[in-house]
Scaffold this active site. Structure first.
Site, PDB file in Angstrom:
ATOM      1  N   TYR A   9       0.837  -1.201   0.000  1.00 46.30           N
ATOM      2  CA  TYR A   9       0.000   0.000   0.000  1.00 46.30           C
ATOM      3  C   TYR A   9       0.874   1.255   0.000  1.00 46.30           C
ATOM      4  O   TYR A   9       1.940   1.297   0.628  1.00 46.30           O
ATOM      5  CB  TYR A   9      -0.907   0.031   1.227  1.00 46.30           C
ATOM      6  CG  TYR A   9      -2.133  -0.846   1.141  1.00 46.30           C
ATOM      7  CD1 TYR A   9      -2.366  -1.692   0.057  1.00 46.30           C
ATOM      8  CD2 TYR A   9      -3.078  -0.837   2.163  1.00 46.30           C
ATOM      9  CE1 TYR A   9      -3.499  -2.490  -0.006  1.00 46.30           C
ATOM     10  CE2 TYR A   9      -4.214  -1.640   2.110  1.00 46.30           C
ATOM     11  CZ  TYR A   9      -4.411  -2.458   1.024  1.00 46.30           C
ATOM     12  OH  TYR A   9      -5.525  -3.251   0.974  1.00 46.30           O
TER      13      TYR A   9
ATOM     14  N   GLY B 202     -16.343   0.725  -3.961  1.00 46.52           N
ATOM     15  CA  GLY B 202     -15.538   1.839  -4.445  1.00 46.52           C
ATOM     16  C   GLY B 202     -16.271   3.171  -4.483  1.00 46.52           C
ATOM     17  O   GLY B 202     -15.911   4.064  -5.257  1.00 46.52           O
TER      18      GLY B 202
END
Length: 329
Positions: A53, A215
């Site tokens: 990440y 999302g």
């Protein structure tokens, strides 16, 4: 903040898990620290990240950010149930990826260094590695457990039969094995209900739902596009899904408006109401996102709304687990 056991373990985790995908990338570092501090003070004790990440800056950036947050002291590390992941490439080197014993151990040690901690509570396999034998995977995880570097092992983006194969291999070795599976689960994407969730329930594996709003698609995407405030919902999986599910999303936002409810809170509350769900993994960019998710914890959706949501976003098959889904009951 309600807490629950992580799968069949005695570990207590909050029903909201703070995902860190946006921290330091779509926020400043100081904003990320404020979000983490506020969530912790409000009882969110579960924080999830992954070794790659922050790749928009460089692989490992988000773990480094968490390390700087922990270094601020105040019992931050001790209060947090910390999860990270291994699998995705961290460099161009052929062995710097996957679930080989070499990479599992090296990745864990690198994550510990980046986060400035002595242990990882939940070390998750970020994807199944079809080239890695289960005995190799479990040998590496057992080594890390004996060394005190990890407490539990989880998976992410597995199929139901992967959970079964992995857990049966762990049982043969008398190892605890997989205690949680992190998967995409929301009104738009309900595939996990067919086989994965039943497999997880059978083996006592907790289920963590990532992307509970697909999302941002279920967070009022059309309204935000209309008023020019769309960020997450204007890209990625949300934008793709909106092209094919536009009619359903129009109806979804209308249903939420009729009920006087915020779409993001409805979407999160729906996931939290699912049988077998341990926690919803939220990926906040702002304080308002955390506030919305916490309100969803206390939101009980009325039966008539749940029925309409099922009609609008029907489960795979006839709503039964496999094989009844395709046998007709």
């Amino acid at each position: 903040m309600p807490y629950t056991r992580l799968g069949r373990t005695a570990l207590q985790v909050s029903r909201l898990c703070l995902g860190t995908l946006n921290l330091g990338v779509r926020t400043t570092e100081e904003e990320a620290f404020e979000l983490l501090d506020d969530a912790l003070e409000r009882g969110v004790n579960f924080v999830d990240t992954a070794n790659h990440y922050g790749w928009q800056r460089h692989n490992g950036y988000t773990e480094e950010l968490l390390g700087r947050w922990f270094a601020r002291g105040g019992g931050r590390r001790e209060r947090v149930v910390l999860g990270t992941k291994v699998y995705h490439p961290m460099s161009e080197l052929p062995n710097d990826r996957g679930l080989s014993a070499r990479n599992i151990i090296a990745s864990c040690e690198a994550s510990l260094r980046r986060m400035g901690t002595d242990w990882i509570d939940l070390f998750q396999m970020h994807h199944v590695d079809r080239d890695a034998p289960w005995d190799e995977v479990w040998q590496a995880m057992e080594t890390l457990t004996r060394q005190g570097k990890i407490r539990y092992v989880g998976s992410s983006n597995f199929a139901g039969w992967h959970l079964a194969a992995g857990q049966e291999a762990a049982i043969r070795r008398q190892y605890l094995g997989i205690v949680s599976e992190q998967c995409v689960w929301n009104l738009v994407s309900r595939h996990v209900e067919l086989e994965l969730v039943p497999a997880a329930q059978h083996y006592g594996i907790g289920v963590l739902a990532w992307s509970p709003l697909h999302g941002g698609l279920l967070g009022g995407a059309l309204r935000k596009q209309a008023d020019g405030t769309a960020v997450k919902s204007a890209q990625g999986r949300a934008m793709v899904a909106l092209r094919t599910r536009h009619t359903e999303i129009v109806e979804y936002e209308r249903l939420c408006a009729e009920a006087g409810l915020d779409p993001a809170e409805v979407g999160t509350a729906w996931v939290l109401s699912r049988p077998g769900l341990t926690a919803a993994v939220i990926g906040p960019r702002t304080q308002a996102h955390v506030d919305s998710a916490i309100r969803a914890l206390n939101l009980t959706l009325p039966d008539d709304l749940l029925k309409r949501l099922d009609e609008l976003f029907p489960p795979i098959g006839n709503g039964e687990p496999a094989p009844e889904a395709w046998l007709g009951g």
